[in-house]
Enzyme design. Structure first.
Site: not given
Ligand code: MRU
Length: 370
Positions: A54-55, A95, A205, A246, A256-257
């Site tokens: 991920r990332g 994704r 995370q 992202d 972003n998250k």
């Protein structure tokens, strides 16, 4: 970066098995360190979709290698072109938010389309290796540019407090990380730096991955609940925020998250500098408005059920957090508008989060907008 003193990247070619990729299964961290073998395009697609990797950068590098496996599968197919396109589509659907996925798959397809299928496997392996090496190189440079900001803060204080959200560390890339690269560079240069690590619900995370990798590198850090950042900023306990992203539009809006936006609001209110670190592979050169970025909606189970290790146990287990029957929603990312961002730390330097500043650093892309 080092794990128990041994250098690792997040993805590599198996030294023993030609055509096999190996990754760190990030779902198991920090409780177990598990290396997973990926041998087919489907293995890669599942690893990305189910977040074994991920990332943004790590997803891009894994997709790059996935396309190498796709060329090996295409070589066995009656219609290599159709096989390759089907593999690319399978990877692209895994994704939606991190643009590095599309960037890596497109880069592979562009390189292959001018070649006959018998040359695909070799070329694709080279492209995958280049994507991985360039990602690590970009993150090193981000570290050097971001270090200058931390050095300036350190000139005024005995130690520098950095807050970060989610994991934009080396696990989210091939090596070094984006948001963490300046932190590692500062720590390695002997600057006393401490990191506030947002736990980053629902998948934690920050608590699981960022805390683990900072600990492996010996960087002092403290895990906080996601809601604590504003309070710490009000009390002068945060000198700067650095997050990853992202996908960032070429106009400077940052996806972003989930929760990043709230941190940016709190930072603005408290005059805390808010930086976003990214390699240029995370820019979306097409989308102009951040609200056009597709936001992944993940399973409500990630909100209602949480994994962890009970005291005295080695194996991870799940616990339910909510009443049976309560609905849950799980948007995985949010968009921080450019006006809340102090600067973007890229491999070419630091710039303001706006179209002209970004275009000045990356003129080759600016031309494409004309
Ligand atoms: O859902 P994830 O774990 O793939 O989310 C990505 C992230 O880790 C973060 O949003 C990160 O800050 C940016 S990706 C380098």
């Amino acid at each position: 970066m080092n794990i128990d003193g041994q250098p690792y990247r997040t993805i590599w070619e198996s030294p023993k098995e030609p055509g096999m990729i190996q990754i760190i299964d990030q779902r198991q961290l920090p409780f177990q360190f598990v290396v997973e073998d990926l041998q087919t395009v489907e293995d890669v697609a599942v690893a990305i979709a189910d977040m074994h990797v991920r990332g943004a950068g790590c997803i891009g590098a894994t997709a790059g290698y996935g396309m190498w496996l796709a060329t090996r599968e295409a070589a066995q197919a009656s219609d290599p072109g159709a096989s390759l396109v089907a593999s690319a589509e399978r990877l692209l659907e895994t994704r939606p938010t991190a643009v590095n996925l599309r960037w890596a798959v497109t880069r592979q397809l562009e390189a292959l389309k001018v070649l006959s299928p018998d040359k695909w496997v070799k070329e694709s392996q080279n492209v995958a290796r280049n994507i991985a090496d360039e990602d690590a190189d970009a993150c090193t440079r981000i570290g050097q540019h971001g270090l200058k900001i931390i050095e300036k803060l350190a000139a005024k204080k005995p130690f520098v407090n950095v807050l970060t959200h989610c994991n934009a560390g080396w696990l989210a890339f091939v090596d070094y990380g984006s948001a963490t690269a300046p932190i590692y560079a500062a720590h390695d240069a002997g600057i006393p730096v401490h990191v506030w690590v947002d736990e980053t619900r629902p998948r934690n995370q920050g608590a699981r991955l960022t805390a683990w990798e900072l600990g492996q590198h010996g960087v002092p850090h403290t895990v906080i609940v996601d809601n604590a950042g504003g309070h710490l900023m009000q009390r002068g306990q945060v000198d700067m925020v650095i997050t990853g992203t992202d996908r960032t539009t070429h106009t400077g809006d940052v996806a972003n998250k989930i929760g990043t936006y709230l941190k940016a609001l709190a930072a603005k209110d408290n005059e805390v500098p808010f930086y976003v670190a990214l390699p240029s592979s995370t820019f979306d050169w097409e989308i102009t408005d951040g609200f056009e970025i597709p936001i992944e909606e993940r399973s409500p189970d990630e909100v209602t059920i949480m994994g962890g290790v009970a005291e005295g146990r080695a194996d991870e287990s799940d616990i339910r957090l909510t009443p049976e029957g309560s609905a849950a929603a799980n948007p995985a990312f949010d968009v921080t508008p450019r006006h809340l961002i102090t600067g973007l730390i890229t491999e070419r330097g630091i710039c303001e989060a706006n179209a002209s500043a970004i275009a000045a650093l990356f003129p080759e892309h600016a031309k494409k907008q004309d």
